[in-house]
Write a protein that holds these residues in place. Sequence first.
Motif, PDB file in Angstrom:
ATOM      1  N   LEU A 285       0.827  -1.202   0.000  1.00 28.23           N
ATOM      2  CA  LEU A 285       0.000   0.000   0.000  1.00 28.23           C
ATOM      3  C   LEU A 285       0.864   1.255   0.000  1.00 28.23           C
ATOM      4  O   LEU A 285       0.576   2.225  -0.717  1.00 28.23           O
ATOM      5  N   SER A 286       1.944   1.243   0.764  1.00 28.01           N
ATOM      6  CA  SER A 286       2.856   2.396   0.799  1.00 28.01           C
ATOM      7  C   SER A 286       3.503   2.624  -0.559  1.00 28.01           C
ATOM      8  O   SER A 286       3.681   3.770  -0.994  1.00 28.01           O
ATOM      9  N   ALA A 287       3.854   1.525  -1.241  1.00 28.47           N
ATOM     10  CA  ALA A 287       4.471   1.647  -2.564  1.00 28.47           C
ATOM     11  C   ALA A 287       3.504   2.290  -3.551  1.00 28.47           C
ATOM     12  O   ALA A 287       3.884   3.157  -4.350  1.00 28.47           O
ATOM     13  N   PHE A 288       2.230   1.886  -3.505  1.00 25.10           N
ATOM     14  CA  PHE A 288       1.236   2.477  -4.399  1.00 25.10           C
ATOM     15  C   PHE A 288       1.035   3.964  -4.086  1.00 25.10           C
ATOM     16  O   PHE A 288       0.925   4.796  -4.993  1.00 25.10           O
ATOM     17  N   ARG A 289       0.968   4.291  -2.811  1.00 27.53           N
ATOM     18  CA  ARG A 289       0.780   5.695  -2.441  1.00 27.53           C
ATOM     19  C   ARG A 289       1.962   6.549  -2.899  1.00 27.53           C
ATOM     20  O   ARG A 289       1.789   7.703  -3.307  1.00 27.53           O
ATOM     21  N   GLU A 290       3.159   5.979  -2.841  1.00 31.68           N
ATOM     22  CA  GLU A 290       4.342   6.710  -3.292  1.00 31.68           C
ATOM     23  C   GLU A 290       4.271   6.972  -4.794  1.00 31.68           C
ATOM     24  O   GLU A 290       4.653   8.044  -5.269  1.00 31.68           O
ATOM     25  N   ILE A 291       3.759   6.000  -5.543  1.00 38.76           N
ATOM     26  CA  ILE A 291       3.600   6.191  -6.987  1.00 38.76           C
ATOM     27  C   ILE A 291       2.630   7.335  -7.265  1.00 38.76           C
ATOM     28  O   ILE A 291       2.878   8.200  -8.112  1.00 38.76           O
ATOM     29  N   VAL A 292       1.520   7.358  -6.547  1.00 36.14           N
ATOM     30  CA  VAL A 292       0.513   8.398  -6.755  1.00 36.14           C
ATOM     31  C   VAL A 292       1.090   9.779  -6.469  1.00 36.14           C
ATOM     32  O   VAL A 292       0.700  10.773  -7.096  1.00 36.14           O
ATOM     33  N   ARG A 293       2.039   9.856  -5.538  1.00 38.33           N
ATOM     34  CA  ARG A 293       2.633  11.153  -5.196  1.00 38.33           C
ATOM     35  C   ARG A 293       3.611  11.660  -6.256  1.00 38.33           C
ATOM     36  O   ARG A 293       4.001  12.829  -6.228  1.00 38.33           O
ATOM     37  N   GLN A 294       4.011  10.806  -7.187  1.00 42.16           N
ATOM     38  CA  GLN A 294       4.949  11.222  -8.235  1.00 42.16           C
ATOM     39  C   GLN A 294       4.174  11.892  -9.372  1.00 42.16           C
ATOM     40  O   GLN A 294       4.036  11.358 -10.473  1.00 42.16           O
ATOM     41  N   ARG A 295       3.681  13.067  -9.105  1.00 40.27           N
ATOM     42  CA  ARG A 295       2.774  13.761 -10.015  1.00 40.27           C
ATOM     43  C   ARG A 295       3.414  14.028 -11.377  1.00 40.27           C
ATOM     44  O   ARG A 295       2.805  13.788 -12.424  1.00 40.27           O
ATOM     45  N   GLU A 296       4.643  14.539 -11.379  1.00 46.36           N
ATOM     46  CA  GLU A 296       5.274  14.901 -12.649  1.00 46.36           C
ATOM     47  C   GLU A 296       5.491  13.677 -13.531  1.00 46.36           C
ATOM     48  O   GLU A 296       5.304  13.734 -14.752  1.00 46.36           O
ATOM     49  N   VAL A 297       5.887  12.564 -12.916  1.00 45.04           N
ATOM     50  CA  VAL A 297       6.116  11.338 -13.685  1.00 45.04           C
ATOM     51  C   VAL A 297       4.816  10.853 -14.312  1.00 45.04           C
ATOM     52  O   VAL A 297       4.766  10.492 -15.498  1.00 45.04           O
ATOM     53  N   LEU A 298       3.741  10.852 -13.541  1.00 47.19           N
ATOM     54  CA  LEU A 298       2.456  10.370 -14.043  1.00 47.19           C
ATOM     55  C   LEU A 298       1.859  11.322 -15.067  1.00 47.19           C
ATOM     56  O   LEU A 298       1.182  10.888 -16.013  1.00 47.19           O
ATOM     57  N   GLU A 299       2.077  12.607 -14.901  1.00 44.56           N
ATOM     58  CA  GLU A 299       1.544  13.568 -15.869  1.00 44.56           C
ATOM     59  C   GLU A 299       2.200  13.405 -17.232  1.00 44.56           C
ATOM     60  O   GLU A 299       1.560  13.582 -18.270  1.00 44.56           O
ATOM     61  N   ARG A 300       3.489  13.065 -17.254  1.00 49.73           N
ATOM     62  CA  ARG A 300       4.185  12.880 -18.532  1.00 49.73           C
ATOM     63  C   ARG A 300       3.825  11.558 -19.198  1.00 49.73           C
ATOM     64  O   ARG A 300       3.989  11.412 -20.411  1.00 49.73           O
ATOM     65  N   ALA A 301       3.362  10.598 -18.413  1.00 46.24           N
ATOM     66  CA  ALA A 301       3.078   9.260 -18.942  1.00 46.24           C
ATOM     67  C   ALA A 301       1.802   9.255 -19.776  1.00 46.24           C
ATOM     68  O   ALA A 301       0.843   9.962 -19.473  1.00 46.24           O
ATOM     69  N   ASP A 302       1.802   8.451 -20.823  1.00 44.05           N
ATOM     70  CA  ASP A 302       0.602   8.281 -21.647  1.00 44.05           C
ATOM     71  C   ASP A 302      -0.251   7.112 -21.181  1.00 44.05           C
ATOM     72  O   ASP A 302      -1.343   6.892 -21.715  1.00 44.05           O
ATOM     73  N   GLY A 303       0.243   6.340 -20.224  1.00 45.56           N
ATOM     74  CA  GLY A 303      -0.529   5.209 -19.723  1.00 45.56           C
ATOM     75  C   GLY A 303       0.077   4.662 -18.451  1.00 45.56           C
ATOM     76  O   GLY A 303       1.201   5.010 -18.070  1.00 45.56           O
ATOM     77  N   PHE A 304      -0.672   3.788 -17.791  1.00 43.84           N
ATOM     78  CA  PHE A 304      -0.230   3.215 -16.521  1.00 43.84           C
ATOM     79  C   PHE A 304      -0.510   1.716 -16.530  1.00 43.84           C
ATOM     80  O   PHE A 304      -1.598   1.275 -16.909  1.00 43.84           O
ATOM     81  N   VAL A 305       0.492   0.939 -16.133  1.00 40.64           N
ATOM     82  CA  VAL A 305       0.360  -0.515 -16.048  1.00 40.64           C
ATOM     83  C   VAL A 305       0.729  -0.953 -14.642  1.00 40.64           C
ATOM     84  O   VAL A 305       1.729  -0.489 -14.081  1.00 40.64           O
ATOM     85  N   CYS A 306      -0.073  -1.832 -14.075  1.00 39.56           N
ATOM     86  CA  CYS A 306       0.204  -2.366 -12.741  1.00 39.56           C
ATOM     87  C   CYS A 306       0.154  -3.888 -12.809  1.00 39.56           C
ATOM     88  O   CYS A 306      -0.855  -4.464 -13.218  1.00 39.56           O
ATOM     89  N   CYS A 307       1.244  -4.537 -12.439  1.00 39.99           N
ATOM     90  CA  CYS A 307       1.320  -6.000 -12.410  1.00 39.99           C
ATOM     91  C   CYS A 307       1.533  -6.438 -10.962  1.00 39.99           C
ATOM     92  O   CYS A 307       2.495  -6.002 -10.322  1.00 39.99           O
ATOM     93  N   ILE A 308       0.647  -7.287 -10.466  1.00 40.98           N
ATOM     94  CA  ILE A 308       0.739  -7.751  -9.085  1.00 40.98           C
ATOM     95  C   ILE A 308       0.798  -9.275  -9.074  1.00 40.98           C
ATOM     96  O   ILE A 308      -0.055  -9.942  -9.662  1.00 40.98           O
TER      97      ILE A 308
END
Length: 371
Positions: A285-308
């Motif tokens: 859960l902490s790892a996912f929350r840290e990803i969400v906080r990386q606003r600039e990285v996510l804004e530049r991305a054209d898509g998001f993939v999550c493999c669990i």
Amino acid sequence: MALQDQHEIQAINQIAESLDSGERRVIFYLCESFDTDNSVTCMKDMLKHKVTSHDTSDLFLTELMWQLRRYDILRKVFQTSREEVARILKYRHVLSRFRVLMANISEDMVNEDMNRAKFLLSSTLAREKLEKAKSFLDLIIELEKLDVVSPERVDFLEECLRNIDRIDLAKKVTAYKLQVGISEQHLPQTQRGRSPRPFSAPNGTYPPQPARRALSCHSESLPVPIRREQSRQSQQELYKFNTNPRGVCVIIDCVGNDGDMLEQTFKALHFNVILHKWLSVEETLSAFREIVRQREVLERADGFVCCIISRGTESHLLGTDLYNRGLGLDNVRRLFTAEACPMLAGKPKLFFIQRYTHPRVSALCQDVPSG
């Protein structure tokens, strides 16, 4: 023993002793033999048996060497040249066109192509088969054993090559279909529509249509169209998918299986990959929350993939925890909605879950708050 027989045996012995194990493997395939023993002795026996069934044994053997590009053997053993054999093969072939095509495709595949193909075939072939495969030809052999690929059924292979961005090889398969006149109406009734849907995610969870297009590597100057349908009445829309990196791929491997392979695959597909291993529920859960906080990285991305990859139940992930706590899959999804993560609003978000079920602990799983 006739002189012709002696000549053939001598030629077969020289051929078998001149080839390495990889070349012998190709010869066995071209001769329609799936023998796992590709030793020199076994090859000699197999070729002697095959020669007796061919009226033109010299053409059979020379075509094998020509397909292997062992022109040195053509000169040394058969006293002929590459050009002379090529002229003969314009008018007459002995080997199966299908098997020649498969061998040529395998030869043109590089390690990066193999990694992508193994990932995409992970729901079609057993793990042990994928791990043992040293070449694309090994994968083809396993697909043939399952009757997924055959001389009359190559659509599955054609789509595979397109999905790993080997359009050049896919076009060769298309040309083969046109040459031999393959169409569904020519197939036996029992085979029509039997081709399995290729390239599902692990555990049989198929990604939506956008996923397959997103998993293609294209030139940076060309956008990758990803189609989505909002309703029957709506017009077709296209996702923009041409940034470099293409997007963000988060891999949570709590079991130690496939995480490294997924990392290599998505890096090859030009994703910014973040790999975490052996995480507890809280750490996940902490790892996912840290990803969400990386606003600039996510804004530049054209898509998001999550493999669990994790132990769990139908609705919860356990990570490395033994009992008592679980992370709800809905909680994971809600972390990346447009409301919770506006940086990904309107962008394709793909989730691949490989879950190892433990039904005994389902009653013990409790949601961990997502806030």
